[in-house]
Design a protein around this motif. Structure first.
Motif, short mmCIF file in Angstrom:
data_model
loop_
_atom_site.label_atom_id
_atom_site.label_comp_id
_atom_site.label_asym_id
_atom_site.label_seq_id
_atom_site.Cartn_x
_atom_site.Cartn_y
_atom_site.Cartn_z
N GLY A 43 2.27 -5.71 6.29
CA GLY A 43 3.08 -5.21 5.19
C GLY A 43 3.72 -6.31 4.39
N LEU A 44 4.75 -5.91 3.64
CA LEU A 44 5.50 -6.82 2.79
C LEU A 44 6.94 -6.90 3.28
CD1 LEU A 44 4.16 -5.49 -0.65
CD2 LEU A 44 3.35 -7.47 0.64
N SER A 48 6.50 -1.85 5.37
CA SER A 48 5.38 -2.26 6.22
C SER A 48 5.00 -1.13 7.18
CB SER A 48 5.76 -3.51 7.02
OG SER A 48 6.84 -3.23 7.88
N ARG A 132 -6.19 -4.86 6.78
CA ARG A 132 -4.98 -5.56 6.34
C ARG A 132 -4.98 -5.72 4.82
NH1 ARG A 132 -1.18 -8.31 8.82
NH2 ARG A 132 -2.26 -8.29 10.81
N VAL A 136 -2.11 -3.88 2.51
CA VAL A 136 -1.14 -4.74 1.84
C VAL A 136 -1.30 -4.66 0.32
CG1 VAL A 136 -0.40 -7.14 1.53
CG2 VAL A 136 -0.80 -6.25 3.82
#
Length: 187
Positions: A43-44, A48, A132, A136
């Protein structure tokens, strides 16, 4: 020129897939349905996928002349905080995943850069980089708890939803503050 070898894949890892039951005949297809724990750091900064939470993969693997094409969806849950009001965010997501994993010594080694196409190690492929990237890239850098979130009052820090409609703060220019005090003393 041979490319540098990737680290050895562990078939016991949840996002490593063994394709031995998928014939290497172009057009052959097998379903890939599983629930796996989410990897770390997916995530960020503000939002996330919680580490270890369930990621549901609903995908198919198709043999193509250069390798195995994996496509489908990944679903799971997101947690984080609103970029405007700092309230918690808990919601689900669904993201499409589509990635080609090239066989070792296929022509893609000569025609693509190493990071353009996923590479297989024998009959194993690692879905983590593709999943991923898909997750993301779909995440907002400034997540909101709801599209019309008014945020916080910049002066008092209270959520605008909790304040009356006529809420305001008197802004006094510091250069005129002394004059304001003079008018208050005459009363």
């Amino acid at each position: 020129m041979p490319k540098s070898p990737q680290s050895h894949l562990d078939p016991r890892q949840p996002l490593v897939v063994d394709t031995t039951k998928l014939p290497r005949q172009p057009g052959a297809t097998r379903a890939l349905n599983r629930v796996v724990p989410a990897p770390a750091d997916l995530g960020l900064e503000l939002i996330s996928v919680p580490e270890g939470s369930d990621l549901t993969l609903d995908m198919s693997m198709t043999s193509v002349s250069e390798g195995v094409y994996v496509s489908g969806t990944a679903t799971g849950s997101l947690t984080g905080e609103c970029g405007r009001c700092l309230n918690e965010i808990d919601k689900s997501f669904e993201v499409s995943v589509a990635e080609l994993f090239a066989y070792a010594d296929s022509t893609t080694e000569e025609t693509t850069d190493e990071d353009e196409v996923g590479r297989m190690q024998g009959d194993l492929l690692d879905l983590e980089p593709a999943i991923r990237d898909a997750i993301v890239l779909m995440l907002p850098t400034n997540p909101l708890c709801r599209p019309d979130c008014p945020g916080l009052c910049p002066d008092c820090g209270v959520h605008f939803d909790d304040l009356p409609a006529d809420h305001s703060h008197e802004q006094v220019d510091a250069r005129w503050a002394a004059l304001r005090n003079l008018s208050n003393n005459k009363e």
